[in-house]
Design an enzyme around this catalytic site. Structure first.
Site, mmCIF file in Angstrom:
data_model
loop_
_atom_site.group_PDB
_atom_site.id
_atom_site.type_symbol
_atom_site.label_atom_id
_atom_site.label_comp_id
_atom_site.label_asym_id
_atom_site.label_seq_id
_atom_site.Cartn_x
_atom_site.Cartn_y
_atom_site.Cartn_z
ATOM 1 N N THR A 1 0.835 -1.210 0.000
ATOM 2 C CA THR A 1 0.000 0.000 0.000
ATOM 3 C C THR A 1 0.860 1.246 0.000
ATOM 4 O O THR A 1 1.895 1.297 0.645
ATOM 5 C CB THR A 1 -0.893 0.022 1.265
ATOM 6 O OG1 THR A 1 -1.909 -0.941 1.114
ATOM 7 C CG2 THR A 1 -1.522 1.386 1.484
ATOM 8 N N THR A 52 -3.130 -0.027 5.884
ATOM 9 C CA THR A 52 -2.444 -1.052 5.104
ATOM 10 C C THR A 52 -2.411 -2.362 5.886
ATOM 11 O O THR A 52 -2.319 -2.340 7.110
ATOM 12 C CB THR A 52 -1.005 -0.641 4.746
ATOM 13 O OG1 THR A 52 -0.386 -1.695 4.014
ATOM 14 C CG2 THR A 52 -0.169 -0.353 5.983
ATOM 15 N N GLY A 55 -6.846 -6.549 4.396
ATOM 16 C CA GLY A 55 -8.051 -5.761 4.211
ATOM 17 C C GLY A 55 -9.304 -6.369 4.819
ATOM 18 O O GLY A 55 -10.192 -5.643 5.262
HETATM 19 N N1 ASP Z 1 -5.027 -3.610 2.478
HETATM 20 C C1 ASP Z 1 -4.671 -4.140 1.189
HETATM 21 C C2 ASP Z 1 -5.610 -5.233 0.831
HETATM 22 O O1 ASP Z 1 -6.039 -5.976 1.698
HETATM 23 C C3 ASP Z 1 -3.280 -4.658 1.139
HETATM 24 C C4 ASP Z 1 -2.297 -3.551 1.287
HETATM 25 O O2 ASP Z 1 -1.923 -3.238 2.414
HETATM 26 O O3 ASP Z 1 -1.911 -3.003 0.262
HETATM 27 O O4 ASP Z 1 -5.895 -5.364 -0.326
#
Ligand code: ASP
Length: 132
Positions: A1, A52, A55
């Site tokens: 992220t 981040t 998710g």
């Molecule tokens: N939060 C993002 C996801 O679950 C992953 C990331 O931290 O980029 O897609």
């Protein structure tokens, strides 16, 4: 992220979150990053948040909005609200990941359950913080 949050001199708050998803994600998975209230949130009355990590944990707890609600309903500042949000995230779903937060007064904070999260901020136009 890649996440960013900001407050302009007029008090407008903004948040942005971009992501490539997670390793071995299923086809068509969207994740939390574009979901307002989960991976990203901004409201001039409370705070801006970018998240981040896993998710699914953020979606189940609507973590960005939950942190904002601690500010709105309990009069917390960024640091307290982030801590309260993280206690909730941990207790509820053993959440894995981190957030950056700026409140309406320009106070900044962060928290994460991962080993590290590279991030930094310039608080109230002066104090620089870099954290790993
Ligand atoms: N939060 C993002 C996801 O679950 C992953 C990331 O931290 O980029 O897609």
């Amino acid at each position: 992220t890649i996440g960013a949050i900001a407050r302009d001199p007029a008090g407008n708050l903004a948040a942005a979150t971009s992501t490539g998803g997670i390793v071995n994600k299923r086809m068509g998975r969207v994740g939390d990053s574009p979901i307002v209230g989960a991976g990203v949130y901004a409201d001039n009355e409370t705070c801006a948040v970018s998240a981040t990590g896993f998710g699914e944990d953020f979606m189940r707890t609507v973590i960005a909005k939950t942190i904002a609600d601690f500010i709105m309903m309990q009069g917390m500042e960024a640091v307290q609200a982030t801590k309260a949000g993280y206690e909730y995230l941990t207790r509820k779903v053993s959440g894995r990941g981190g957030v950056i937060v700026i409140d309406a007064a320009g106070n900044c904070s962060s928290d994460f359950t991962t080993k590290k999260m590279v991030h930094g901020w310039i608080e109230k136009s002066g104090q620089t913080n870099c954290r790993f």
